[in-house]
Design a protein around this motif. Sequence first.
Motif, short mmCIF file in Angstrom:
data_model
loop_
_atom_site.label_atom_id
_atom_site.label_comp_id
_atom_site.label_asym_id
_atom_site.label_seq_id
_atom_site.Cartn_x
_atom_site.Cartn_y
_atom_site.Cartn_z
N GLY A 77 0.82 -1.21 0.00
CA GLY A 77 0.00 0.00 0.00
C GLY A 77 0.85 1.26 0.00
O GLY A 77 0.59 2.22 -0.73
N VAL A 78 1.92 1.23 0.82
CA VAL A 78 2.82 2.39 0.87
C VAL A 78 3.43 2.63 -0.50
O VAL A 78 3.47 3.75 -1.01
CB VAL A 78 3.92 2.18 1.94
CG1 VAL A 78 4.97 3.28 1.86
CG2 VAL A 78 3.33 2.11 3.34
N LEU A 79 3.88 1.53 -1.13
CA LEU A 79 4.50 1.64 -2.45
C LEU A 79 3.53 2.27 -3.46
O LEU A 79 3.91 3.17 -4.23
CB LEU A 79 4.90 0.25 -2.96
CG LEU A 79 6.36 -0.16 -2.80
CD1 LEU A 79 6.57 -1.53 -3.40
CD2 LEU A 79 7.31 0.85 -3.46
N ASP A 80 2.26 1.78 -3.44
CA ASP A 80 1.26 2.32 -4.37
C ASP A 80 1.13 3.84 -4.22
O ASP A 80 1.11 4.57 -5.19
CB ASP A 80 -0.10 1.66 -4.12
CG ASP A 80 -0.10 0.20 -4.59
OD1 ASP A 80 0.82 -0.16 -5.37
OD2 ASP A 80 -0.99 -0.56 -4.16
N ARG A 81 1.07 4.29 -2.97
CA ARG A 81 0.91 5.74 -2.75
C ARG A 81 2.14 6.51 -3.20
O ARG A 81 2.04 7.59 -3.76
CB ARG A 81 0.68 6.06 -1.29
CG ARG A 81 -0.39 5.20 -0.71
CD ARG A 81 -1.51 5.98 -0.11
NE ARG A 81 -2.48 4.96 0.29
CZ ARG A 81 -3.23 5.04 1.37
NH1 ARG A 81 -3.13 6.08 2.13
NH2 ARG A 81 -4.07 4.08 1.65
N LEU A 82 3.34 5.93 -2.91
CA LEU A 82 4.56 6.64 -3.31
C LEU A 82 4.61 6.78 -4.82
O LEU A 82 4.92 7.84 -5.36
CB LEU A 82 5.80 5.88 -2.83
CG LEU A 82 6.03 5.79 -1.32
CD1 LEU A 82 7.26 4.93 -1.03
CD2 LEU A 82 6.19 7.19 -0.72
N LYS A 83 4.29 5.69 -5.51
CA LYS A 83 4.41 5.71 -6.96
C LYS A 83 3.36 6.61 -7.60
O LYS A 83 3.51 7.06 -8.74
CB LYS A 83 4.31 4.28 -7.53
CG LYS A 83 5.45 3.36 -7.05
CD LYS A 83 6.84 3.89 -7.44
CE LYS A 83 7.93 3.15 -6.68
NZ LYS A 83 9.28 3.66 -6.93
N ALA A 84 2.26 6.84 -6.87
CA ALA A 84 1.21 7.71 -7.40
C ALA A 84 1.54 9.20 -7.21
O ALA A 84 0.87 10.07 -7.74
CB ALA A 84 -0.13 7.39 -6.73
#
Length: 556
Positions: A496-503
């Motif tokens: 989830g953290v990765l998804d937000r960072l990449k967004a």
Amino acid sequence: MSPVSIHIHCPNCDYTEEYTQPRISCPACGETNLDAQYKTENGKLPWPEALANRPRSMWRYKELLPLRDPSHIVSMGEGATPLIHCENLGAMLGLKHLYVKDERQGPTGSFKDRQASLAISALKELGVNEMVVASTGNVAIAYSAYAARSGVKLWVFTISSVPVEKMREVTLYGTELVKVTGTYDQAKVVADRFAHSKGLFLDRGVKSIAAKESMKTLAFEIAEQLGEIYGPTKPDVPWRTPHWYIQAVSGGLGPVGVLKGFRELEQFGLSEGVPKVAGIQSSGCDPMVRAFHNNLEDAPPILQPKTRIATVATGSPGLAYKLLRHEMLEHGGTFESVSDDDAYRALKTVAQLEGISVEPATALAFAGLFKMARARMFDPDEIVVVNCSGHTFPVEKHILGSDIGQEMDVSSAAQAEIPTEGLLSALEEVDTRVGQVVVIEDDEGASTLMARILQAHGVQHVHQAFDGQSGIDLVNQVHPDLIILDLMMPNIDGFGVLDRLKADETLRNVPVVVVTAKDLTNDERSRLSGQVQSLLSKGSFIDDTILQDLLNEKLR
Ligand SMILES: *Cc1c(COP(=O)(O)O)cnc(C)c1O
Ligand SMILES: [Zn+2]
């Protein structure tokens, strides 16, 4: 006094005599590898009870040391070194019970103090007052100190690659030092000839009774200390044998004596079994490693050792290899080699994570430990003891160079009254470490460990967040140069953290290293692919080369 009878036994022809003096060879057949044997009438020793009130030195175990009269003991408190639990290294390697036997704390900074104390005491008892020894450094220093103390005149034959700081210490004690240009094995031959021609006593290292016997005290101490930490093996067996004993080996004397020690503890019902031995050598001089992995009975000598670590430059291991191989085939254990550079790296890691500064020869043992942990040769619950055999005070220049530290001249400050502002910014400049790293990890212990590793690698600010949401907040706040991310976390997990960072456009390019405790599924792997810089597994060694490369690349 002691109810123990000591005999000298020849393993070749079975000749036995009561111990009266440290014989050099068997009077019946000439064999030079003799053993001391100990017996008591009821098969028991007055240990551990009798030990409680004795002075803290290896001579606490005098019943199993071959000396007739304690008044001949030459002692400076050698032995009785601490067994130190290494939690940080252990966490990195996935070992809960990792210990260092801190032999740096001996009177001359290495475990050769034990050997020197017993050998010189036994020679005093024999009436010897001049002797010859060949050494790669630490035996020379230890023997010099004990010889000086007891008035024995000592000749040391050594090789030119021994660091000059060590040679200086040897001569300080009044020893006659002869530097042989050649290999250590050649120096041994020269020492032998010299002793012979002068009619002087020659100390024979692994073949001498005193040397092997002194190293037993390492086993006695380790077993007693583990008994204190973990409790008795059984109600009537008070002490404990570790699963592994790891040491950098040159002639192999240490582990030979240590194994004999554990055998005797078993004989007297004080502990059970022997540890698996890991003997670590430098890949530039690893005759035992080569022979062992090629299943050879004897180790062919390395004629031209190519290691910068003089302490372990024995090219021709001889008898010790045979004895150790035999034990390893029976009880487990191994010989492994690592490069000099691996050792220098390990030296820094151990210093920076545990505050333990060792000499390069000792660092070989740690590099070997790292290598074996990576190869998953240990069970996580095993008790692993590393012999921290020597201190680093004469540390070689090629590891750190001489251009160390930073100059800061404040001599004029008192008169000129530098404004505090200026001083602060000058201080700020002194701190040239690199970058900002955010660690997002819910296990506080693991997080703190990673923070320490990063700081040890020169990172300036390590920020910690303990769940996904506060991790994202923290990243937004400090815009780090690198993110270390755990996958399994409450509320928002690592994915989830990765998804937000990449967004987020401003954060998309911050490199992320994922650290995970579990094996990932194929699906999980493909979710991560292309998104993260690197994947490290928790509990196994956080590879300092990977980390170092990352930091060098991303932050400088
Ligand atoms: C002597 C020494 C070794 C090698 O020990 P052996 O058991 O004789 O092979 C390793 N490290 C240090 C610091 C030493 O002084
Ligand atoms: Zn014999």
